[in-house]
Design a protein around this motif. Structure first.
Motif, PDB file in Angstrom:
ATOM      1  N   PRO A   1       1.355  11.110  -7.503  1.00  0.00           N
ATOM      2  CA  PRO A   1       1.905  12.463  -7.364  1.00  0.00           C
ATOM      3  C   PRO A   1       1.302  13.264  -6.207  1.00  0.00           C
ATOM      4  O   PRO A   1       2.028  13.948  -5.496  1.00  0.00           O
ATOM      5  CB  PRO A   1       1.596  13.124  -8.708  1.00  0.00           C
ATOM      6  CG  PRO A   1       1.366  12.009  -9.656  1.00  0.00           C
ATOM      7  CD  PRO A   1       0.858  10.854  -8.847  1.00  0.00           C
ATOM      8  N   GLU A   2      -0.003  13.177  -6.005  1.00  0.00           N
ATOM      9  CA  GLU A   2      -0.639  13.948  -4.940  1.00  0.00           C
ATOM     10  C   GLU A   2      -0.131  13.510  -3.566  1.00  0.00           C
ATOM     11  O   GLU A   2       0.142  14.341  -2.696  1.00  0.00           O
ATOM     12  CB  GLU A   2      -2.172  13.822  -4.987  1.00  0.00           C
ATOM     13  CG  GLU A   2      -2.806  14.501  -6.162  1.00  0.00           C
ATOM     14  CD  GLU A   2      -2.838  13.642  -7.419  1.00  0.00           C
ATOM     15  OE1 GLU A   2      -3.286  14.141  -8.458  1.00  0.00           O
ATOM     16  OE2 GLU A   2      -2.410  12.482  -7.367  1.00  0.00           O
ATOM     17  N   PHE A   3      -0.017  12.213  -3.371  1.00  0.00           N
ATOM     18  CA  PHE A   3       0.470  11.705  -2.087  1.00  0.00           C
ATOM     19  C   PHE A   3       1.903  12.176  -1.852  1.00  0.00           C
ATOM     20  O   PHE A   3       2.238  12.640  -0.760  1.00  0.00           O
ATOM     21  CB  PHE A   3       0.391  10.173  -2.065  1.00  0.00           C
ATOM     22  CG  PHE A   3       0.843   9.573  -0.762  1.00  0.00           C
ATOM     23  CD1 PHE A   3      -0.003   9.543   0.333  1.00  0.00           C
ATOM     24  CD2 PHE A   3       2.119   9.046  -0.636  1.00  0.00           C
ATOM     25  CE1 PHE A   3       0.417   9.000   1.538  1.00  0.00           C
ATOM     26  CE2 PHE A   3       2.546   8.502   0.568  1.00  0.00           C
ATOM     27  CZ  PHE A   3       1.695   8.474   1.653  1.00  0.00           C
ATOM     28  N   TYR A   4       2.725  12.056  -2.862  1.00  0.00           N
ATOM     29  CA  TYR A   4       4.122  12.479  -2.743  1.00  0.00           C
ATOM     30  C   TYR A   4       4.212  13.971  -2.420  1.00  0.00           C
ATOM     31  O   TYR A   4       4.974  14.378  -1.545  1.00  0.00           O
ATOM     32  CB  TYR A   4       4.889  12.161  -4.025  1.00  0.00           C
ATOM     33  CG  TYR A   4       6.334  12.587  -3.938  1.00  0.00           C
ATOM     34  CD1 TYR A   4       7.274  11.794  -3.303  1.00  0.00           C
ATOM     35  CD2 TYR A   4       6.737  13.811  -4.457  1.00  0.00           C
ATOM     36  CE1 TYR A   4       8.599  12.189  -3.198  1.00  0.00           C
ATOM     37  CE2 TYR A   4       8.064  14.220  -4.347  1.00  0.00           C
ATOM     38  CZ  TYR A   4       8.986  13.408  -3.721  1.00  0.00           C
ATOM     39  OH  TYR A   4      10.282  13.815  -3.612  1.00  0.00           O
ATOM     40  N   ASP A   5       3.416  14.786  -3.127  1.00  0.00           N
ATOM     41  CA  ASP A   5       3.443  16.240  -2.893  1.00  0.00           C
ATOM     42  C   ASP A   5       3.068  16.583  -1.456  1.00  0.00           C
ATOM     43  O   ASP A   5       3.691  17.438  -0.832  1.00  0.00           O
ATOM     44  CB  ASP A   5       2.503  16.961  -3.855  1.00  0.00           C
ATOM     45  CG  ASP A   5       3.005  16.978  -5.278  1.00  0.00           C
ATOM     46  OD1 ASP A   5       4.205  16.729  -5.499  1.00  0.00           O
ATOM     47  OD2 ASP A   5       2.191  17.241  -6.179  1.00  0.00           O
TER      48      ASP A   5
ATOM     49  N   THR B   1       0.836  -1.205   0.000  1.00  0.00           N
ATOM     50  CA  THR B   1       0.000   0.000   0.000  1.00  0.00           C
ATOM     51  C   THR B   1       0.865   1.246   0.000  1.00  0.00           C
ATOM     52  O   THR B   1       0.601   2.192  -0.760  1.00  0.00           O
ATOM     53  CB  THR B   1      -0.932   0.011   1.233  1.00  0.00           C
ATOM     54  OG1 THR B   1      -1.734  -1.165   1.208  1.00  0.00           O
ATOM     55  CG2 THR B   1      -1.821   1.242   1.241  1.00  0.00           C
ATOM     56  N   PHE B   2       1.915   1.248   0.822  1.00  0.00           N
ATOM     57  CA  PHE B   2       2.808   2.400   0.886  1.00  0.00           C
ATOM     58  C   PHE B   2       3.475   2.641  -0.468  1.00  0.00           C
ATOM     59  O   PHE B   2       3.508   3.770  -0.962  1.00  0.00           O
ATOM     60  CB  PHE B   2       3.864   2.201   1.969  1.00  0.00           C
ATOM     61  CG  PHE B   2       4.784   3.372   2.120  1.00  0.00           C
ATOM     62  CD1 PHE B   2       4.362   4.502   2.799  1.00  0.00           C
ATOM     63  CD2 PHE B   2       6.049   3.364   1.556  1.00  0.00           C
ATOM     64  CE1 PHE B   2       5.196   5.611   2.928  1.00  0.00           C
ATOM     65  CE2 PHE B   2       6.887   4.458   1.675  1.00  0.00           C
ATOM     66  CZ  PHE B   2       6.459   5.584   2.363  1.00  0.00           C
ATOM     67  N   LYS B   3       3.993   1.601  -1.076  1.00  0.00           N
ATOM     68  CA  LYS B   3       4.655   1.736  -2.383  1.00  0.00           C
ATOM     69  C   LYS B   3       3.689   2.254  -3.446  1.00  0.00           C
ATOM     70  O   LYS B   3       4.059   3.048  -4.297  1.00  0.00           O
ATOM     71  CB  LYS B   3       5.270   0.408  -2.817  1.00  0.00           C
ATOM     72  CG  LYS B   3       6.514   0.048  -2.037  1.00  0.00           C
ATOM     73  CD  LYS B   3       7.096  -1.270  -2.496  1.00  0.00           C
ATOM     74  CE  LYS B   3       8.341  -1.618  -1.701  1.00  0.00           C
ATOM     75  NZ  LYS B   3       8.912  -2.894  -2.137  1.00  0.00           N
ATOM     76  N   GLU B   4       2.458   1.808  -3.361  1.00  0.00           N
ATOM     77  CA  GLU B   4       1.437   2.269  -4.297  1.00  0.00           C
ATOM     78  C   GLU B   4       1.159   3.767  -4.098  1.00  0.00           C
ATOM     79  O   GLU B   4       1.100   4.539  -5.052  1.00  0.00           O
ATOM     80  CB  GLU B   4       0.156   1.461  -4.059  1.00  0.00           C
ATOM     81  CG  GLU B   4      -0.794   1.419  -5.220  1.00  0.00           C
ATOM     82  CD  GLU B   4      -1.949   0.485  -4.902  1.00  0.00           C
ATOM     83  OE1 GLU B   4      -3.082   1.004  -4.846  1.00  0.00           O
ATOM     84  OE2 GLU B   4      -1.720  -0.718  -4.699  1.00  0.00           O
ATOM     85  N   LEU B   5       1.012   4.175  -2.840  1.00  0.00           N
ATOM     86  CA  LEU B   5       0.717   5.575  -2.525  1.00  0.00           C
ATOM     87  C   LEU B   5       1.875   6.509  -2.887  1.00  0.00           C
ATOM     88  O   LEU B   5       1.658   7.594  -3.415  1.00  0.00           O
ATOM     89  CB  LEU B   5       0.386   5.731  -1.042  1.00  0.00           C
ATOM     90  CG  LEU B   5      -0.978   5.217  -0.604  1.00  0.00           C
ATOM     91  CD1 LEU B   5      -1.091   5.251   0.909  1.00  0.00           C
ATOM     92  CD2 LEU B   5      -2.091   6.004  -1.259  1.00  0.00           C
TER      93      LEU B   5
END
Length: 161
Positions: free
Chosen positions: A18-22, A10-14
């Protein structure tokens, strides 16, 4: 063990969204310890909007700002923090300027992503976005003077004190 594998997946997917990373890049806050009010205005609010709670059971207490408003004194103190850094001699002031610009780039990106995901009210988004942009521009110019007339909805989010 299976639960950990699911969490990793789940973490790798998130992380690859781009939004999660930002949003994730703005959760840490500025790399300058003296920016207490800047962190309060932006980082602590983004943490709350992203769903982070101020859970006292955590080994490391994470500060969040639950209320969308700030006091005029908070903004004045934030301006003073930035101005003090930018007044440093040329080389040091320039490095602070770069660091601030970098931090506010992450803040702006996080706010855009929070807006895209419907995690921030439009008026608060415009207020924080405009305020972050003003700080970013000031850092680039090497001075800090915030013009509230350029900040949409400042009358709703800055309380006089």
């Amino acid at each position: 063990m299976a639960e950990i594998m699911i969490e990793r997946s789940t973490f790798k997917e998130l992380v690859n969204k781009p939004e999660f990373y930002d949003i994730m890049t703005a959760l840490r806050g500025p790399d300058i310890d003296t920016l207490v009010y800047i962190k309060w205005i932006f980082t602590c609010r983004i943490r709350y909007l992203a769903g982070i709670t101020n859970d006292r059971k955590l080994a490391l207490r994470i500060n969040v700002r639950e209320k969308p408003f700030i006091y005029k004194s908070d903004l004045n103190n934030a301006v003073n923090e930035v101005q003090a850094l930018l007044k440093c001699d040329n080389k040091v002031g320039y490095m602070f300027s770069i660091t601030l610009n970098h931090y506010f780039s992450h803040v702006v990106d996080a706010l855009i992503s929070l807006d895209r995901l419907g995690m921030i009210e439009p008026k608060e988004y415009y207020f924080l976005f405009d305020l972050a942009h003003e700080f970013k521009e000031n850092a680039r110019k090497g001075k800090c003077v915030i013009d509230l007339d350029k900040i949409r909805h400042s009358d709703k989010f800055i309380l006089r004190k």
